[in-house]
Design a protein around this motif. Structure first.
Motif, PDB file in Angstrom:
ATOM      1  N   LEU A  68       8.238  -2.853 -13.335  1.00 26.25           N
ATOM      2  CA  LEU A  68       9.015  -1.636 -13.587  1.00 26.25           C
ATOM      3  C   LEU A  68       8.870  -0.636 -12.445  1.00 26.25           C
ATOM      4  CD1 LEU A  68       8.275  -1.202 -17.397  1.00 26.25           C
ATOM      5  CD2 LEU A  68      10.462  -1.847 -16.346  1.00 26.25           C
ATOM      6  N   ILE A  69       7.653  -0.508 -11.914  1.00 29.04           N
ATOM      7  CA  ILE A  69       7.442   0.408 -10.789  1.00 29.04           C
ATOM      8  C   ILE A  69       8.224  -0.064  -9.567  1.00 29.04           C
ATOM      9  CG2 ILE A  69       5.714   1.177  -9.107  1.00 29.04           C
ATOM     10  CD1 ILE A  69       3.735   1.399 -11.420  1.00 29.04           C
ATOM     11  N   LEU A  70       8.149  -1.351  -9.267  1.00 25.81           N
ATOM     12  CA  LEU A  70       8.869  -1.878  -8.110  1.00 25.81           C
ATOM     13  C   LEU A  70      10.384  -1.710  -8.288  1.00 25.81           C
ATOM     14  CD1 LEU A  70       6.833  -5.143  -7.416  1.00 25.81           C
ATOM     15  CD2 LEU A  70       6.658  -2.940  -6.240  1.00 25.81           C
ATOM     16  N   ARG A  71      10.877  -1.941  -9.484  1.00 21.44           N
ATOM     17  CA  ARG A  71      12.305  -1.779  -9.754  1.00 21.44           C
ATOM     18  C   ARG A  71      12.712  -0.316  -9.588  1.00 21.44           C
ATOM     19  NH1 ARG A  71      16.482  -4.471 -12.273  1.00 21.44           N
ATOM     20  NH2 ARG A  71      17.869  -3.255 -13.625  1.00 21.44           N
ATOM     21  N   ALA A  72      11.874   0.602 -10.071  1.00 25.82           N
ATOM     22  CA  ALA A  72      12.174   2.029  -9.928  1.00 25.82           C
ATOM     23  C   ALA A  72      12.274   2.416  -8.458  1.00 25.82           C
ATOM     24  CB  ALA A  72      11.098   2.851 -10.623  1.00 25.82           C
ATOM     25  N   MET A  73      11.319   1.954  -7.648  1.00 29.24           N
ATOM     26  CA  MET A  73      11.332   2.274  -6.227  1.00 29.24           C
ATOM     27  C   MET A  73      12.563   1.689  -5.532  1.00 29.24           C
ATOM     28  SD  MET A  73       7.313   1.709  -5.246  1.00 29.24           S
ATOM     29  CE  MET A  73       6.046   2.887  -5.715  1.00 29.24           C
ATOM     30  N   GLU A  74      12.917   0.478  -5.885  1.00 26.57           N
ATOM     31  CA  GLU A  74      14.093  -0.163  -5.281  1.00 26.57           C
ATOM     32  C   GLU A  74      15.375   0.610  -5.580  1.00 26.57           C
ATOM     33  OE1 GLU A  74      13.824  -4.007  -6.990  1.00 26.57           O
ATOM     34  OE2 GLU A  74      12.103  -4.618  -5.745  1.00 26.57           O
ATOM     35  N   HIS A  75      15.375   1.352  -6.690  1.00 26.44           N
ATOM     36  CA  HIS A  75      16.534   2.168  -7.044  1.00 26.44           C
ATOM     37  C   HIS A  75      16.360   3.625  -6.611  1.00 26.44           C
ATOM     38  CE1 HIS A  75      17.615  -1.342  -9.472  1.00 26.44           C
ATOM     39  NE2 HIS A  75      18.837  -0.837  -9.499  1.00 26.44           N
ATOM     40  N   GLY A  76      15.386   3.870  -5.734  1.00 26.18           N
ATOM     41  CA  GLY A  76      15.258   5.187  -5.122  1.00 26.18           C
ATOM     42  C   GLY A  76      14.423   6.200  -5.860  1.00 26.18           C
ATOM     43  N   GLU A 117      16.393  -0.752 -17.612  1.00 28.52           N
ATOM     44  CA  GLU A 117      17.595   0.044 -17.360  1.00 28.52           C
ATOM     45  C   GLU A 117      17.242   1.500 -17.089  1.00 28.52           C
ATOM     46  OE1 GLU A 117      20.662   2.877 -18.106  1.00 28.52           O
ATOM     47  OE2 GLU A 117      18.994   2.547 -19.510  1.00 28.52           O
ATOM     48  N   LEU A 118      16.262   2.014 -17.839  1.00 26.55           N
ATOM     49  CA  LEU A 118      15.901   3.425 -17.709  1.00 26.55           C
ATOM     50  C   LEU A 118      15.473   3.784 -16.293  1.00 26.55           C
ATOM     51  CD1 LEU A 118      15.277   6.232 -18.879  1.00 26.55           C
ATOM     52  CD2 LEU A 118      13.042   5.325 -19.615  1.00 26.55           C
ATOM     53  N   VAL A 119      14.656   2.946 -15.666  1.00 29.66           N
ATOM     54  CA  VAL A 119      14.122   3.305 -14.350  1.00 29.66           C
ATOM     55  C   VAL A 119      15.188   3.317 -13.265  1.00 29.66           C
ATOM     56  CG1 VAL A 119      11.813   2.444 -14.929  1.00 29.66           C
ATOM     57  CG2 VAL A 119      13.431   0.933 -13.759  1.00 29.66           C
ATOM     58  N   THR A 120      16.344   2.731 -13.535  1.00 26.50           N
ATOM     59  CA  THR A 120      17.406   2.703 -12.515  1.00 26.50           C
ATOM     60  C   THR A 120      18.207   3.996 -12.464  1.00 26.50           C
ATOM     61  OG1 THR A 120      19.092   1.761 -14.004  1.00 26.50           O
ATOM     62  CG2 THR A 120      17.639   0.214 -12.833  1.00 26.50           C
ATOM     63  N   ARG A 121      17.995   4.891 -13.419  1.00 25.70           N
ATOM     64  CA  ARG A 121      18.769   6.141 -13.438  1.00 25.70           C
ATOM     65  C   ARG A 121      17.879   7.375 -13.406  1.00 25.70           C
ATOM     66  NH1 ARG A 121      19.140   7.612 -19.047  1.00 25.70           N
ATOM     67  NH2 ARG A 121      18.605   5.885 -20.447  1.00 25.70           N
ATOM     68  N   ASP A 152       3.644  -0.549   0.099  1.00 25.61           N
ATOM     69  CA  ASP A 152       4.638  -1.131   1.008  1.00 25.61           C
ATOM     70  C   ASP A 152       6.052  -0.932   0.469  1.00 25.61           C
ATOM     71  OD1 ASP A 152       2.619  -1.928   2.677  1.00 25.61           O
ATOM     72  OD2 ASP A 152       2.642  -4.035   2.049  1.00 25.61           O
ATOM     73  N   THR A 153       6.215  -1.103  -0.830  1.00 32.91           N
ATOM     74  CA  THR A 153       7.538  -0.932  -1.432  1.00 32.91           C
ATOM     75  C   THR A 153       7.974   0.526  -1.374  1.00 32.91           C
ATOM     76  OG1 THR A 153       7.071  -2.785  -2.917  1.00 32.91           O
ATOM     77  CG2 THR A 153       8.921  -1.372  -3.497  1.00 32.91           C
ATOM     78  N   ALA A 154       7.054   1.445  -1.634  1.00 33.04           N
ATOM     79  CA  ALA A 154       7.384   2.869  -1.545  1.00 33.04           C
ATOM     80  C   ALA A 154       7.834   3.228  -0.134  1.00 33.04           C
ATOM     81  CB  ALA A 154       6.181   3.711  -1.955  1.00 33.04           C
ATOM     82  N   ALA A 155       7.129   2.708   0.877  1.00 28.00           N
ATOM     83  CA  ALA A 155       7.505   2.990   2.266  1.00 28.00           C
ATOM     84  C   ALA A 155       8.868   2.397   2.603  1.00 28.00           C
ATOM     85  CB  ALA A 155       6.438   2.440   3.211  1.00 28.00           C
TER      86      ALA A 155
END
Length: 437
Positions: free
Chosen positions: A93-101, A72-76, A121-124
């Protein structure tokens, strides 16, 4: 994701161990300076830990910021700092954080060496940054100089001491003459080695870092699985003495080279102990310090030296990355992404070329040296020097020390096998590569 002028940047911290605690403390204590450098205040919105209720008096933040809900934390957050290490759950967690910007700053060499392309790739895809200066050499700025400062140059070789634990052990063996087990115990007592030092002394840590360095230096995807790895567990006090007699020291080196194999450009990446002449800059790196030596076509030889581990030194590198990604959030744009355009093949260890120091236990009688020399010649390995020493108390036995010119590892391995089959050779006591000469 656009940043609203004047609004703070929300920072989420994953992990609050030695490094994470130092990062949190420095974010609070240096808040004004960091805001001036980044262009916006950096506000900690949460710290993910396993046990949120545990007292942490050394971390000057509101205890309510600690949470066990990292997902939840990485989404905000606008910026996520990952210092928990390991592959999972760090990767998810890193991929989830990137997906939420969120842009990500990580010190996770194991994950980057295993699955860096997926992270890039996910960051790009989501238009965010991935920075990881702290993943290789603690406080030492080495990744961005290779990636950015030397972007207009042609890097030929990166060779370094990137693990402080092994450097402390080998340095202590050189200074005191003590054995391997004794110096590992000393390193553990002083906090330089973990209770289970396997990742360090077997070279896994250095191999992950070598993969990252090679990927950046040669614009080629290199994973930890591509790196030839040998640790220091087989290094003996006799090896240390032999190095001293040759005016050398023994170091665990990460070596990344651009080479020619079968007429085409390729990359060689390896981690192993080696003798280094005391005249070489890396030989003077003492105790738990790190150093990376870079050779490039135009800039020539460069060396980066400093503390390669520890809470504050590593936090310094982490916060340098945080300021960089924060600036991008404020001003718009992104830092450099993955550069893998060269796509060079990674050669196996057999094609690596270096010099060797071989110690043989032999019969002390006429004709032995000729047999030994013939074994080297038969496999195309040229001898530079030979020295024979009588073994005290054993009139018919001797120690033969051979130092070769540069040869491939495959040729040297074949030579060692041939030497072991000679009647005059009792034992191939040690084989050690010689680098930096």
């Amino acid at each position: 994701m656009a940043h609203e002028p004047g609004a703070p940047l929300r920072v989420a911290l994953l992990g609050c161990g030695v490094v994470g605690s130092a990062v949190a403390r420095m974010l609070v204590e240096q808040a004004d300076d960091l805001a001036a450098r980044a262009g916006a205040r950096l506000e900690i919105v949460g710290i993910a830990v396993r046990r949120p209720q545990r007292p942490r008096p050394d971390v000057p933040v509101d205890p309510a910021l600690f949470t066990a809900d990292a997902e939840e934390l990485v989404t905000r957050a606008d910026v996520v700092i990952e210092v928990i290490g390991g592959i999972d759950p760090a990767r998810a967690l890193i991929l989830r954080a990137m997906e939420h910007g969120a842009s990500v700053v990580s010190a996770n060499k194991a994950l980057l060496a295993e699955d860096g392309p997926t992270l890039y790739d996910t960051a790009a895809r989501y238009g965010v940054d991935l920075y990881y200066e702290a993943a290789v050499a603690g406080a030492i700025p080495i990744l961005r100089p290779i990636q950015e400062s030397l972007a207009g140059d042609h890097v030929r070789k990166v060779m370094g001491i990137v693990n402080g634990t092994t450097n402390f052990v080998l340095d202590a063996m050189d200074v005191s003459g003590a054995g391997f087990a004794e110096t590992v115990a000393q390193a553990q007592a002083l906090g330089y080695a973990e209770a289970d030092p396997t990742a360090d002394i077997e070279g896994f840590d250095a191999a992950a870092k070598a993969a990252i360095l090679a990927s950046l230096a040669f614009h080629t995807r290199v994973s930890a699985a591509d790196v030839h790895r040998e640790g220091i567990t087989e290094v003996t006090a006799a090896d240390i003495r032999a190095a001293r007699e040759n005016d050398c020291v023994v170091k665990l080196l990460a070596i990344c080279e651009r080479v020619t194999a079968d007429g085409t450009d390729a990359v060689s990446v390896r981690v192993h102990p080696a003798m280094v002449p005391r005249s070489h800059p890396l030989a003077s790196v003492r105790e738990a310090f790190n150093a990376v030596f870079v050779e490039s076509a135009a800039a020539g030889e460069l060396m980066f030296y400093g503390r390669g581990a520890g809470g504050d030194p590593t936090a310094s590198a982490v916060l340098g990355d945080v300021v960089a990604v924060a600036r991008h959030r404020v001003a718009g744009g992104r830092g450099p992404g993955e550069s893998a355009y060269a796509d060079l093949p990674v050669v196996d260890m057999g094609q690596a070329v270096t010099r060797y120091h071989i110690s043989l236990d032999v019969a002390d009688r006429p004709g032995v040296l000729a047999q030994v020399a013939a074994a080297f010649a038969d496999h195309g390995v040229s001898i530079e020097t030979v020295r024979q020493q009588a073994v005290a108390g054993e009139g018919e036995r001797a120690k033969l020390i051979v130092v070769t010119h540069r040869a491939s590892d495959a040729a040297l391995s074949a030579t060692v096998s041939a030497l072991g089959s000679l009647d005059a050779v009792d034992d191939v006591a040690s084989v050690m590569r010689v680098e930096g000469a």
